[in-house]
Every structure is written in C-alpha cells, then in structure tokens.
Design a protein around this motif. Sequence first.
Motif, PDB file in Angstrom:
ATOM      1  N   TYR A   1       3.449  10.536   2.848  1.00 60.42           N
ATOM      2  CA  TYR A   1       4.336   9.194   3.351  1.00 60.42           C
ATOM      3  C   TYR A   1       3.420   8.335   4.457  1.00 60.42           C
ATOM      4  O   TYR A   1       4.176   7.534   4.186  1.00 60.42           O
ATOM      5  CB  TYR A   1       4.978  10.083   4.247  1.00 60.42           C
TER       6      TYR A   1
ATOM      7  N   THR B   1       0.024   6.857   5.730  1.00 60.54           N
ATOM      8  CA  THR B   1      -1.356   6.714   5.656  1.00 60.54           C
ATOM      9  C   THR B   1      -2.227   6.771   6.521  1.00 60.54           C
ATOM     10  O   THR B   1      -2.254   5.264   7.359  1.00 60.54           O
ATOM     11  CB  THR B   1      -1.575   5.684   4.151  1.00 60.54           C
TER      12      THR B   1
ATOM     13  N   TYR C   1       4.232   2.360   4.995  1.00 57.26           N
ATOM     14  CA  TYR C   1       3.336   3.359   4.916  1.00 57.26           C
ATOM     15  C   TYR C   1       2.187   3.220   6.216  1.00 57.26           C
ATOM     16  O   TYR C   1       1.335   4.248   6.573  1.00 57.26           O
ATOM     17  CB  TYR C   1       2.209   4.596   3.862  1.00 57.26           C
TER      18      TYR C   1
ATOM     19  N   SER D   1      -1.067   6.051  -0.333  1.00 55.33           N
ATOM     20  CA  SER D   1       0.314   6.333  -0.091  1.00 55.33           C
ATOM     21  C   SER D   1       0.772   6.831  -1.197  1.00 55.33           C
ATOM     22  O   SER D   1       2.568   7.476  -1.070  1.00 55.33           O
ATOM     23  CB  SER D   1       1.273   4.615   0.097  1.00 55.33           C
TER      24      SER D   1
ATOM     25  N   GLU E   1      -2.930   1.715   0.293  1.00 51.61           N
ATOM     26  CA  GLU E   1      -1.755   2.228  -0.944  1.00 51.61           C
ATOM     27  C   GLU E   1      -2.351   2.928  -2.045  1.00 51.61           C
ATOM     28  O   GLU E   1      -1.233   3.944  -2.065  1.00 51.61           O
ATOM     29  CB  GLU E   1      -1.979   0.427  -1.608  1.00 51.61           C
TER      30      GLU E   1
END
Length: 286
Positions: A252, A254, A205, A248, A245
């Motif tokens: 979908y 970042t 991502y 995400s 993280e």
Amino acid sequence: MLTLSHDIAANVVNKRQNNSFKGNYGHVLIIGGNENLGGAVIMNAQAAVYSGAGLVTVATDLANKSAIHARLPEVMVMDYRQDLSAAIKKADVILIGSGLGQELNILKETLQAVQAKQTLIIDGSAITMMAEQHLPLPNAKVVLTPHQMEWQRFGEVAIADQSREDANWEALINLNPEPILVLKSSATQVYLKDDMYQLSVGGPYQATGGMGDTLAGMIAGFTAQFSPISHAVLAAVYTHSGIAEELSKTAYVTLPSKIAEAIPAYMQRLAMETVSKAPVDTKQEE
C-alpha cells in the motif's frame, strides 16, 4: 517536454568492468542530519551505498553516529562541526541539506569550499536557507532537488505556476551557474539545459516521509558513477520511481528504505538489458 522512460535508465546503467576497485565508482560526501533529523542522512547514505557509490562519507551531528554505523557499516562518519574543507576536497559528489535544519555556517562553508569539477546536490534545508539568506550558487556542477514549496522559496515560482514550463525556465536562466533541476511533485520534472523530462512512473504510494532523501542519495550515487551528469540524474530519478511502482503491486505504501534495498537488483536488471546503450537525447553541457 520529453518522457523520462525506462530505456533512458537502461542506457545509463552498464555492466561493471571486471578490473574494478572502489575508486572507480566515486566518493560521495553527505552533509546533513542534525540532532533530531538523523534519519534523513541515513536514507541518503543507504541509497548512495546501494546505488553503487565506491565510498560514502556522512558528515553529521555525532548523535547520529551509532545509528548510522548500526544500519550501514559500509559508511564513514565524521562530525559536521569540524573543518570540512579536506573532506569536501576529496569528494567527487557532495550532497548537502537533508535534515540539516538551521546549520547555516556548515552550508556556507560547503558552498565556499566546493570546486568547479565537483557535483553538488542541494536538497531540503539547504535550499530553504539559501533562499532565506539569498546565497548564490557556487561554481560547480549543481543539481537542485526541491519539492514544490522549496522551489517556491528558492526559484520564486508559485506552486500554482510550477506546472508551466516557461515559469520554471525563467527562474532557471536567472541562476548562475544554471543548475539541473529535479522538481519533485506527483509528476516530477527534470530540467536540463534545453530539455525538460517528465517522469512516467510513480504514484501516491510514494507520499511518505524520507522519499526525497532516498532520491537525493540515489542521485548522488548515480552521478558518482555515470557520466554525463545529466544522464545519471535522469536514470536515478527514473529508477527511484520505477522501483516504487514495482513495490506498489504488493504494498500500500512503498517505504523509502524498501526502495533503497531494491536498488542493486533493479540496477542489475537494467545493466543486463539489451537496449542500444545509446546516449540520451539531450543537449545538456557538462
């Protein structure tokens, strides 16, 4: 190999002292962003400001001035084609290379003007030009932030060999002064003097333009505030992917600008954690 973990970042990011002013948190000078690549220094600067740097100046093509001020009124802007020596002298941290293109004279001027006491973060186009022109590292506290192709050019380590620690160490020990290396990949590694840390968070991502520009700006902001430099770099690298993280879970992709927007709240959580706040286990010399 050591794991670059959440606790390392929490050990570095502390609560601010009540009796503080902007001078306590460092002056970052960002040099880059040609006429076509101004977004790179905008993302640098956004990340440095949101990371808490006390002052941020952007030396760039003046075509970018209005966009920078519209996005970040906190930032000072100057023409990177004027004499930069005074601005470089005033800075605690200099970040050069994001969106710099082929502005070789600006790179050379910066490498000549930087002082031993300063932190110099070399990113993007600056790494490529230094490799092409065989320019030596200056006598400063150097942090290199290449992606894999840039490290292949500069360190002369083939991408296929960059998963081997020994190959990267061999390239680093031939550099003088030996820099901190943040080797960006799907499993980013940070090489200090005697230790290598591998990032434990992050994912696909993050595969979008500007991700490295935001990371470089965060490293600038963190090294302006926290010491030793090795700890600050580790904390910035972890925080960048730790935020990604978290984002995400509901996104979908970042986006780098969204990572930057989330930095202050994430750092506040780190500062409030009741971890030991003990030094990171590293032999890095400052």
